[in-house]
Structures are given as structure tokens and as C-alpha cells.
Design a protein around this motif. Structure first.
Motif, PDB file in Angstrom:
ATOM      1  N   UNK A  66      -5.225  13.161  -3.439  1.00 26.02           N
ATOM      2  CA  UNK A  66      -6.371  14.069  -3.568  1.00 26.02           C
ATOM      3  C   UNK A  66      -7.398  13.806  -2.466  1.00 26.02           C
ATOM      4  N   UNK A  67      -7.674  12.534  -2.207  1.00 26.12           N
ATOM      5  CA  UNK A  67      -8.656  12.181  -1.169  1.00 26.12           C
ATOM      6  C   UNK A  67      -8.195  12.667   0.200  1.00 26.12           C
ATOM      7  N   UNK A 121      -1.906   6.831  -6.953  1.00 30.75           N
ATOM      8  CA  UNK A 121      -1.228   7.736  -6.025  1.00 30.75           C
ATOM      9  C   UNK A 121      -1.898   9.114  -6.032  1.00 30.75           C
ATOM     10  N   UNK A 122      -2.279   9.584  -7.212  1.00 35.99           N
ATOM     11  CA  UNK A 122      -2.952  10.889  -7.308  1.00 35.99           C
ATOM     12  C   UNK A 122      -4.300  10.853  -6.596  1.00 35.99           C
ATOM     13  N   UNK A 161       0.781  -1.230   0.000  1.00 34.46           N
ATOM     14  CA  UNK A 161       0.000   0.000   0.000  1.00 34.46           C
ATOM     15  C   UNK A 161       0.814   1.282   0.000  1.00 34.46           C
ATOM     16  N   UNK A 162       2.128   1.170  -0.171  1.00 32.54           N
ATOM     17  CA  UNK A 162       2.967   2.372  -0.232  1.00 32.54           C
ATOM     18  C   UNK A 162       3.072   2.811  -1.688  1.00 32.54           C
ATOM     19  N   UNK A 163       1.998   3.421  -2.180  1.00 30.04           N
ATOM     20  CA  UNK A 163       1.932   3.734  -3.610  1.00 30.04           C
ATOM     21  C   UNK A 163       2.904   4.851  -3.993  1.00 30.04           C
ATOM     22  N   UNK A 197       7.232  -1.706 -17.291  1.00 28.57           N
ATOM     23  CA  UNK A 197       7.413  -0.603 -16.349  1.00 28.57           C
ATOM     24  C   UNK A 197       6.470   0.549 -16.685  1.00 28.57           C
ATOM     25  N   UNK A 198       6.314   0.844 -17.959  1.00 23.76           N
ATOM     26  CA  UNK A 198       5.467   1.967 -18.356  1.00 23.76           C
ATOM     27  C   UNK A 198       3.995   1.690 -18.034  1.00 23.76           C
ATOM     28  N   UNK A 199       3.552   0.466 -18.288  1.00 29.13           N
ATOM     29  CA  UNK A 199       2.154   0.120 -17.990  1.00 29.13           C
ATOM     30  C   UNK A 199       1.876   0.228 -16.495  1.00 29.13           C
ATOM     31  N   UNK A 200       2.800  -0.287 -15.700  1.00 30.73           N
ATOM     32  CA  UNK A 200       2.611  -0.242 -14.244  1.00 30.73           C
ATOM     33  C   UNK A 200       2.717   1.198 -13.742  1.00 30.73           C
ATOM     34  N   UNK A 201       3.616   1.964 -14.338  1.00 30.00           N
ATOM     35  CA  UNK A 201       3.786   3.368 -13.971  1.00 30.00           C
ATOM     36  C   UNK A 201       2.471   4.142 -14.128  1.00 30.00           C
ATOM     37  N   UNK A 202       1.777   3.929 -15.237  1.00 29.42           N
ATOM     38  CA  UNK A 202       0.521   4.642 -15.478  1.00 29.42           C
ATOM     39  C   UNK A 202      -0.512   4.316 -14.389  1.00 29.42           C
TER      40      UNK A 202
END
Length: 500
Positions: free
Chosen positions: A270-271, A265-266, A232-234, A254-259
Motif C-alpha cells: 500500500x505504501x 506485506x499489505x 525483508x522479503x515479506x 504457521x498461522x500466527x506468523x502468517x497473520x
């Protein structure tokens, strides 16, 4: 004759030029040799002082000046190994032995490096060569006798992981890695075992070392990112996956997971910001986006449950209780028991609130929030048997001032005494006073805070500590007539109610 004379002069001029060139080259070589010696001497001095990077610079210069000096490579290898840079250190030792095959000290040192790298067969060959020439070589003997037992332990560790004996594997690998700390494959194996038994932080520590041992290790950073995500440490997961993309911007996985991680995380950030700003409806909507984007990983879904637990407490307490329980099913933390207790208070379930605050204290007896919460819940429980201003107005404990004023106006019209006669009028008069009192308390921030903490600000006994005290009259600013009704609300022979 003229031709011979001309040729003779040309040859003589060429000879003079070559002689001059040879002299100048000799001078350069003499200067270079002196400069090389100076670099070697300075390197040794820096090494003795522990200034390893400075020593390295001098040995670089010495080798550039004379690539055939085996001692320069040997000294540089010593610095590399002191810095923990096994790869270039081993390359220098290889070059030393190529230039001087009978240099026993270099071969013994290379044997030690090969043991640390887990290349036990190669280490065995080097150490045997050393012991043939120097049978009493202490370090070579120490390393040589440990190689065969190490080989057997390594095989046993791999077998333990393959057969699911992970705990045994971690115990075996602890001892092996102490002797072979630079073997990346052994650390990867132990990380696998740690992950299998749920010790994710230990797995992370091993994979972290592997990213340093193996150059351009995109797979290592990908694995680190996944491990952090699994707990859970995003935010840290996002940091690690970015390292993968720095090494290879076109790495597909890496790119797919990064997205995915970037988006989650955003939402989480935000929440949290919306929760801090008391934007509860927005917080709920954002937290639900986490659940939408992550349907499986429980530790990541926990982040959403936690926010939904806290934000729903101020909007829909019954929903808050549901999400608090989901969060507690994943992590039984004293803070979460306090959140659950607050949700129950908001839902006016005071017995449950008392129970959950007590559970928090069972885990952490010094948790101040739980101590204060328990006292508040017990007061509210006692208060519930008396006058409840929220129930009088029919509003939630989380109601806004606007909602309270609206409920007050509606009920004041309904229970206006002019609408009733006889016994019903007496009941209406009492209800009207209660409604006015409720509005008085719940629209005043200070009085409402007291009431929310289990204290009735309009109860003279509570304000003065018990019977006999001179409590304040909550309607002292009203002028009473017609049986004690506020004069500001009723005038003349009949009642005229003014909405404020």
C-alpha cells in the motif's frame, strides 16, 4: 437308486464347472503374463529413451500384474532414483532384496542410495555383503572406502557448529553433502551455519532442498518463511508460510506468523502504491504502521524507513533526512544516497546534496540518476546565492500551487506600494516585482521545473547562454508606468492591485 443317480449327476456337474473354471483361469493367467511382459518391454524402451515418467507407468502396471517379480521392482527403482525420488526407490530395492536376497546388483545399488541418504552404517553392511561375494566390485569398493572418513567428517561438522566454528563447518559440509546429497539433516546443519554467518540466501537454498527431501515438511516451510522475512522479503515470506498452511491448516505457529506477515506485506504494498500515486501523507501513515507492527526485525523496518525517506521529502524534508539516514544505516546503497540527496535539496541544503550524490557515484560511477542529480545540486547551490523564488514567497520547495498562490496573495497585500512612502516605497516596489516574478515561475509547470533544476527561467543570461544574449523580459506582457510597475496591477493616480 434314484438318490444315488441324483447325487452322481450333481457331482458330475460340479466337476464340469470346476474344469471349465480352471480352463478360463489358465487363459487369464496366460493373457496376464503376456501383458506383463509387454509392460516390462515398453518400460525398458521408455527408460532407454529417457522418457522416465512413461517408463514408470509401465513398471507400475507390470508390478500390479505380478507383485512377485523382483526384476520389475528393480527396474522401477532405477527410474525412481533417476527422477531423484530416493524414498520410493529405496522401498523398491528393499522389496527386491526381500524377494531375492542374493541379487548383488540390487544390494550394491541400495548401498549407494544409503550413502547418499547419509545412512552410513546401513550402507556399510550392504557394501560388505556385496564385497564378500564380489571382492572386485568396482562401485562397491569405491563407496566402501569412503564410509569411515565420511563418518569422522560428519562428527567434526556437528562439533564445529556446536562450538561456533561456522565457517569451518560450511567448508566441511560442502564436501560431505556432495557425497550425501539426500541427507536432510546435513543440509539443515549447514543452513544453521550459513545463517549464523549471515549468508541467508545460502541457508534458504539448503532449506529449500530439505522441503523436497522431507515429506509434508511444515517446519521447513516455516523456517523458509522466517529466513525470507529476516532479509525483508515479506512477499516471498508470505508465499512460504502459505505452503506450511496448505500442508497443515491448523498449524498454530504457521498461522500466527502468517497473520503478521500478511499484514506487513499489505502495508508495504500500500505504501509503495501511495508513493507511486504521489499520495505522500497517506504513504507516511502507512509506512509508520510497518514500524508499529514490526518493532525488531531491521530488514523489515528498512522497508518503512525507505518509504518514509522518499515520502517525507515531499512533506517534511527534515524528517526525510532522518529516515534516509536510518535506511542507509541498514543498507548502504547508491539509490539511497540519491534519496538522501533529494531530501537535502528539498531542505535547501545543497552542499549536503552534492556530497550525497558524490557518495552514490563513488559506489556506482555509472549511475545516471546520481550524475544528473550532482549537476542539478551544483546548479542549485550556485542559484542559492541569487534570487530564490521559494524563499521570496516563503514556501517549501514541495509546496503545491494552492500554497504558492496563497503565499503570493498574502505577500502582495503586505508589500503593496500604496502602503509605503519615500525610501520604503522603493523597497516595496522591488519586493512587489520579486513576488510577482516568483508567482510567475512557480505556478507555471515548465518554468518551475527549470528552476528546480538550477536554471532561472527569468534570467536572460541563462536563457541565452551568457551576457550579450537577447533574453526575454519576464514582464513583457505587463504595461509599465509609475516607475516600471505592471499596469495590470496599478491604475490611475494611485495603485490598485488585482488578485488573480
Amino acid at each position: 437308486m434314484t438318490l444315488f443317480g441324483s447325487l452322481h449327476r450333481t457331482i458330475y456337474s460340479l466337476w464340469l464347472f470346476l474344469a471349465s473354471l480352471d480352463l478360463r483361469l489358465s487363459e487369464v493367467e496366460c493373457t496376464s503374463a503376456a501383458e506383463i511382459d509387454r509392460h516390462l518391454e515398453m518400460g525398458v524402451q521408455m527408460l532407454a529413451k529417457g522418457q522416465l515418467h512413461d517408463a514408470l507407468s509401465h513398471f507400475h502396471a507390470a508390478i500390479d500384474g505380478d507383485p512377485s517379480n523382483y526384476l520389475s521392482y528393480y527396474r522401477r527403482a532405477t527410474v525412481y532414483l533417476a527422477l531423484g525420488r530416493s524414498r520410493p526407490g529405496l522401498q523398491d530395492l528393499d522389496e527386491v532384496i526381500r524377494l531375492k536376497p542374493d541379487f548383488t546388483a540390487a544390494r550394491a545399488q541400495r548401498g549407494g542410495v544409503l550413502v547418499k541418504l547419509g545412512r552410513l552404517e546401513e550402507a556399510h553392511i550392504d557394501l560388505e555383503n556385496v564385497l564378500r561375494k564380489e571382492p572386485t566390485h568396482e562401485e562397491a569398493n569405491r563407496l566402501y572406502v569412503m564410509i569411515e572418513p565420511l563418518k569422522r567428517e560428519v562428527l567434526e561438522a556437528y562439533s564445529s557448529v556446536r562450538t561456533g566454528r561456522y565457517h569451518q563447518a560450511t567448508l566441511l559440509l560442502k564436501g560431505i553433502i556432495e557425497k550425501c546429497p539426500w541427507d536432510a539433516s546435513l543440509r539443515e546443519l549447514r543452513a544453521e551455519a550459513y545463517e549464523a554467518v549471515g549468508d541467508i540466501m545460502s541457508a534458504i537454498a539448503d532449506v529449500r532442498v530439505v522441503t523436497k527431501l522431507v515429506q509434508d515438511n511444515t517446519e521447513g516451510y516455516m523456517r523458509l518463511s522466517n529466513l525470507y522475512y529476516s532479509i525483508g522479503d515479506v512477499e516471498q515470506s508470505l508465499s512460504e508460510i502459505r505452503e506450511c498452511l496448505k500442508l497443515d491448516p491448523d498449524h498454530k505457529e504457521c498461522f500466527q506468523f502468517y497473520k503478521k506477515v500478511k499484514k506487513v506485506n499489505k502495508f508495504n504494498n500500500d505504501a509503495q502504491e501511495q508513493l507511486n500515486n504521489k499520495e505522500y501523507e497517506e504513504c507516511i501513515a502507512t509506512a509508520n504502521k510497518i514500524l508499529r507492527d514490526e518493532p525488531e526485525e531491521e530488514e523489515v523496518r528498512f522497508l518503512a524507513y525507505d518509504k518514509l525517506c522518499q515520502c517525507n521529502t515531499h512533506v517534511t524534508p527534515s524528517q526525510a533526512i532522518t529516515f534516509c539516514q536510518k535506511a542507509l544505516n541498514i543498507k548502504e546503497e547508491p539509490r539511497l544516497y540519491c534519496e538522501m540527496a533529494d531530501a537535502n535539496i528539498a531542505d535547501e541544503m545543497f552542499d549536503e546534496a552534492v556530497r550525497y550524490f558524490q557518495k552514490a557515484l563513488d559506489i556506482d560511477e555509472n549511475l545516471q540518476r546520481a550524475k544528473e542529480g550532482l549537476e542539478r545540486a551544483q546548479k542549485l547551490k550556485k542559484q542559492a546565492s541569487k534570487r530564490d523564488y521559494y524563499k521570496i514567497l516563503g514556501v517549501r520547495r514541495t509546496a503545491s500551487k494552492k500554497e504558492i498562490s496563497k503565499a503570493y496573495r498574502s505577500l502582495a497585500q503586505k508589500w503593496h506600494p500604496d502602503h509605503y512612502d519615500g525610501e520604503e516605497k522603493k523597497k516595496a516596489e522591488k519586493m512587489f516585482i520579486d513576488i510577482a516574478a516568483a508567482k510567475e515561475v512557480l505556478t507555471d509547470d515548465e518554468m518551475r521545473a527549470k528552476f528546480d533544476n538550477g536554471e532561472d527561467p527569468l534570467d536572460p543570461e541563462q536563457q541565452q547562454g551568457g551576457p550579450g544574449g537577447h533574453g526575454f523580459n519576464p514582464f513583457q506582457h505587463f504595461h509599465f508606468h509609475h516607475g516600471g510597475f505592471p499596469g495590470g496591477g496599478f491604475q490611475g493616480g494611485g495603485f490598485k492591485f488585482h488578485f488573480n
